[in-house]
Design a protein around this motif. Sequence first.
Motif, mmCIF file in Angstrom:
data_model
loop_
_atom_site.group_PDB
_atom_site.id
_atom_site.type_symbol
_atom_site.label_atom_id
_atom_site.label_comp_id
_atom_site.label_asym_id
_atom_site.label_seq_id
_atom_site.Cartn_x
_atom_site.Cartn_y
_atom_site.Cartn_z
ATOM 1 N N THR A 32 -0.780 52.625 -52.486
ATOM 2 C CA THR A 32 -0.882 53.959 -51.890
ATOM 3 C C THR A 32 0.508 54.523 -51.586
ATOM 4 O OG1 THR A 32 -3.028 53.407 -50.938
ATOM 5 C CG2 THR A 32 -1.861 55.278 -49.973
ATOM 6 N N GLY A 33 1.386 53.680 -51.066
ATOM 7 C CA GLY A 33 2.754 54.124 -50.813
ATOM 8 C C GLY A 33 3.462 54.546 -52.090
ATOM 9 N N PHE A 34 3.254 53.771 -53.153
ATOM 10 C CA PHE A 34 3.867 54.116 -54.445
ATOM 11 C C PHE A 34 3.354 55.440 -54.971
ATOM 12 C CE2 PHE A 34 3.403 54.017 -59.092
ATOM 13 C CZ PHE A 34 4.740 54.032 -59.455
ATOM 14 N N THR A 35 2.030 55.597 -54.944
ATOM 15 C CA THR A 35 1.482 56.838 -55.501
ATOM 16 C C THR A 35 1.822 58.045 -54.625
ATOM 17 O OG1 THR A 35 -0.673 56.380 -54.467
ATOM 18 C CG2 THR A 35 -0.387 55.722 -56.767
ATOM 19 N N ASN A 36 1.824 57.859 -53.290
ATOM 20 C CA ASN A 36 2.202 58.982 -52.414
ATOM 21 C C ASN A 36 3.681 59.331 -52.545
ATOM 22 O OD1 ASN A 36 -0.327 59.456 -51.324
ATOM 23 N ND2 ASN A 36 -0.004 58.119 -49.572
ATOM 24 N N GLY A 37 4.519 58.324 -52.744
ATOM 25 C CA GLY A 37 5.959 58.560 -52.812
ATOM 26 C C GLY A 37 6.441 59.032 -54.160
ATOM 27 N N PHE A 38 5.788 58.631 -55.241
ATOM 28 C CA PHE A 38 6.295 58.959 -56.578
ATOM 29 C C PHE A 38 5.318 59.765 -57.433
ATOM 30 C CE2 PHE A 38 8.659 55.159 -55.314
ATOM 31 C CZ PHE A 38 9.946 55.588 -55.528
ATOM 32 N N ILE A 39 4.055 59.353 -57.438
ATOM 33 C CA ILE A 39 3.086 60.002 -58.340
ATOM 34 C C ILE A 39 2.668 61.374 -57.814
ATOM 35 C CG2 ILE A 39 0.841 59.774 -59.481
ATOM 36 C CD1 ILE A 39 2.881 57.747 -60.462
ATOM 37 N N LYS A 40 2.345 61.470 -56.528
ATOM 38 C CA LYS A 40 1.883 62.745 -55.970
ATOM 39 C C LYS A 40 2.942 63.847 -56.104
ATOM 40 C CE LYS A 40 -0.411 64.850 -52.031
ATOM 41 N NZ LYS A 40 -0.950 64.642 -50.687
ATOM 42 N N PRO A 41 4.217 63.572 -55.821
ATOM 43 C CA PRO A 41 5.211 64.636 -56.040
ATOM 44 C C PRO A 41 5.271 65.088 -57.503
ATOM 45 C CG PRO A 41 6.144 62.952 -54.636
ATOM 46 C CD PRO A 41 4.827 62.429 -55.125
ATOM 47 N N LEU A 42 5.108 64.150 -58.436
ATOM 48 C CA LEU A 42 5.096 64.540 -59.851
ATOM 49 C C LEU A 42 3.888 65.416 -60.163
ATOM 50 C CD1 LEU A 42 6.173 61.191 -61.562
ATOM 51 C CD2 LEU A 42 7.528 63.282 -61.287
ATOM 52 N N LYS A 50 4.706 76.352 -55.200
ATOM 53 C CA LYS A 50 5.961 76.398 -54.466
ATOM 54 C C LYS A 50 5.674 76.235 -52.986
ATOM 55 C CE LYS A 50 8.106 79.361 -57.829
ATOM 56 N NZ LYS A 50 8.560 80.663 -58.159
ATOM 57 N N GLY A 51 6.589 75.634 -52.298
ATOM 58 C CA GLY A 51 6.455 75.496 -50.850
ATOM 59 C C GLY A 51 5.257 74.648 -50.464
ATOM 60 N N LEU A 52 4.468 75.158 -49.521
ATOM 61 C CA LEU A 52 3.322 74.413 -49.020
ATOM 62 C C LEU A 52 2.130 74.452 -49.965
ATOM 63 C CD1 LEU A 52 3.424 75.490 -45.258
ATOM 64 C CD2 LEU A 52 4.233 73.351 -46.250
ATOM 65 N N GLU A 53 2.191 75.313 -50.990
ATOM 66 C CA GLU A 53 1.041 75.488 -51.866
ATOM 67 C C GLU A 53 1.055 74.570 -53.085
ATOM 68 O OE1 GLU A 53 0.543 79.559 -52.836
ATOM 69 O OE2 GLU A 53 0.710 80.195 -50.764
ATOM 70 N N LYS A 54 2.092 73.794 -53.269
ATOM 71 C CA LYS A 54 2.133 72.978 -54.478
ATOM 72 C C LYS A 54 1.057 71.894 -54.424
ATOM 73 C CE LYS A 54 6.011 70.488 -52.537
ATOM 74 N NZ LYS A 54 7.388 70.164 -52.694
ATOM 75 N N GLY A 55 0.352 71.733 -55.537
ATOM 76 C CA GLY A 55 -0.723 70.753 -55.631
ATOM 77 C C GLY A 55 -2.002 71.195 -54.972
ATOM 78 N N THR A 56 -2.101 72.452 -54.592
ATOM 79 C CA THR A 56 -3.318 72.985 -53.975
ATOM 80 C C THR A 56 -3.630 74.341 -54.570
ATOM 81 O OG1 THR A 56 -2.161 74.095 -52.173
ATOM 82 C CG2 THR A 56 -2.839 71.836 -51.771
ATOM 83 N N PHE A 57 -4.841 74.762 -54.365
ATOM 84 C CA PHE A 57 -5.192 76.145 -54.656
ATOM 85 C C PHE A 57 -6.089 76.627 -53.520
ATOM 86 C CE2 PHE A 57 -8.414 73.620 -56.813
ATOM 87 C CZ PHE A 57 -9.607 74.254 -56.492
ATOM 88 N N LYS A 58 -6.174 77.930 -53.357
ATOM 89 C CA LYS A 58 -6.946 78.503 -52.258
ATOM 90 C C LYS A 58 -8.062 79.382 -52.791
ATOM 91 C CE LYS A 58 -3.332 78.472 -48.788
ATOM 92 N NZ LYS A 58 -2.591 79.227 -47.798
ATOM 93 N N ILE A 59 -9.198 79.262 -52.143
ATOM 94 C CA ILE A 59 -10.321 80.161 -52.409
ATOM 95 C C ILE A 59 -10.739 80.726 -51.056
ATOM 96 C CG2 ILE A 59 -12.700 80.340 -53.215
ATOM 97 C CD1 ILE A 59 -12.120 78.063 -55.147
ATOM 98 N N ASN A 60 -10.673 82.025 -50.913
ATOM 99 C CA ASN A 60 -10.964 82.709 -49.639
ATOM 100 C C ASN A 60 -10.159 82.110 -48.494
ATOM 101 O OD1 ASN A 60 -12.784 84.486 -50.823
ATOM 102 N ND2 ASN A 60 -14.540 83.149 -50.414
ATOM 103 N N GLY A 61 -8.932 81.755 -48.760
ATOM 104 C CA GLY A 61 -8.038 81.240 -47.736
ATOM 105 C C GLY A 61 -8.234 79.759 -47.413
ATOM 106 N N VAL A 62 -9.166 79.089 -48.095
ATOM 107 C CA VAL A 62 -9.415 77.664 -47.848
ATOM 108 C C VAL A 62 -8.656 76.855 -48.906
ATOM 109 C CG1 VAL A 62 -11.147 75.844 -47.703
ATOM 110 C CG2 VAL A 62 -11.691 78.141 -46.888
ATOM 111 N N ASP A 65 -6.859 70.639 -51.989
ATOM 112 C CA ASP A 65 -5.716 69.781 -52.323
ATOM 113 C C ASP A 65 -6.085 68.877 -53.498
ATOM 114 O OD1 ASP A 65 -3.358 68.405 -52.317
ATOM 115 O OD2 ASP A 65 -3.652 67.462 -50.358
ATOM 116 N N TRP A 66 -5.988 69.428 -54.704
ATOM 117 C CA TRP A 66 -6.367 68.652 -55.883
ATOM 118 C C TRP A 66 -5.356 67.551 -56.177
ATOM 119 C CZ3 TRP A 66 -2.999 68.652 -59.967
ATOM 120 C CH2 TRP A 66 -2.063 69.669 -60.003
ATOM 121 N N ALA A 67 -4.131 67.688 -55.752
ATOM 122 C CA ALA A 67 -3.112 66.663 -55.994
ATOM 123 C C ALA A 67 -3.457 65.373 -55.242
ATOM 124 C CB ALA A 67 -1.738 67.165 -55.578
ATOM 125 N N THR A 68 -3.997 65.510 -54.045
ATOM 126 C CA THR A 68 -4.394 64.320 -53.287
ATOM 127 C C THR A 68 -5.536 63.595 -53.986
ATOM 128 O OG1 THR A 68 -3.657 65.298 -51.212
ATOM 129 C CG2 THR A 68 -5.231 63.503 -51.053
#
Length: 146
Positions: A32-42, A50-62, A65-68
Amino acid sequence: MFQGFKDFIMRGNVVDLAVGVVIGAAFTGVVTGFTNGFIKPLIQLMGGGKGLEKGTFKINGVPFDWATFINSLITFLITAAVLYFFVVLPLNILAERRRRGEEPPPKAPAEDIVLLTQIRDALVAQSSPTRGYGDTPGRHQQEPPR
């Protein structure tokens, strides 16, 4: 009461299970540490956010987090692969070797088997209806005439 608990805990399979659970938990933490530290950022970089939105998308403001989710899936696959190739596969190979090279059965029965057989034969002889009075167990004689 404590002796029974001690006997239960000292069984080999209980101790092995406890060791396996602890090692499995530690290994999962490492993966988990490996994937959180290296794979998830990739994954987040590939998402192009960009910023807080990377790896996520929003629908109606919700936020979703598909990257997780992808990260958790990769964590599972790495853990499963390592367990298969380093635990399951070697144990299967070992079991196959044992099955192919089975030891021949012992030439003579073990001493406890011989003793149990003698006890069984003595009990059968005692309960036999043809056994006469004064007869020794294991010897079958007809009953004396009446």
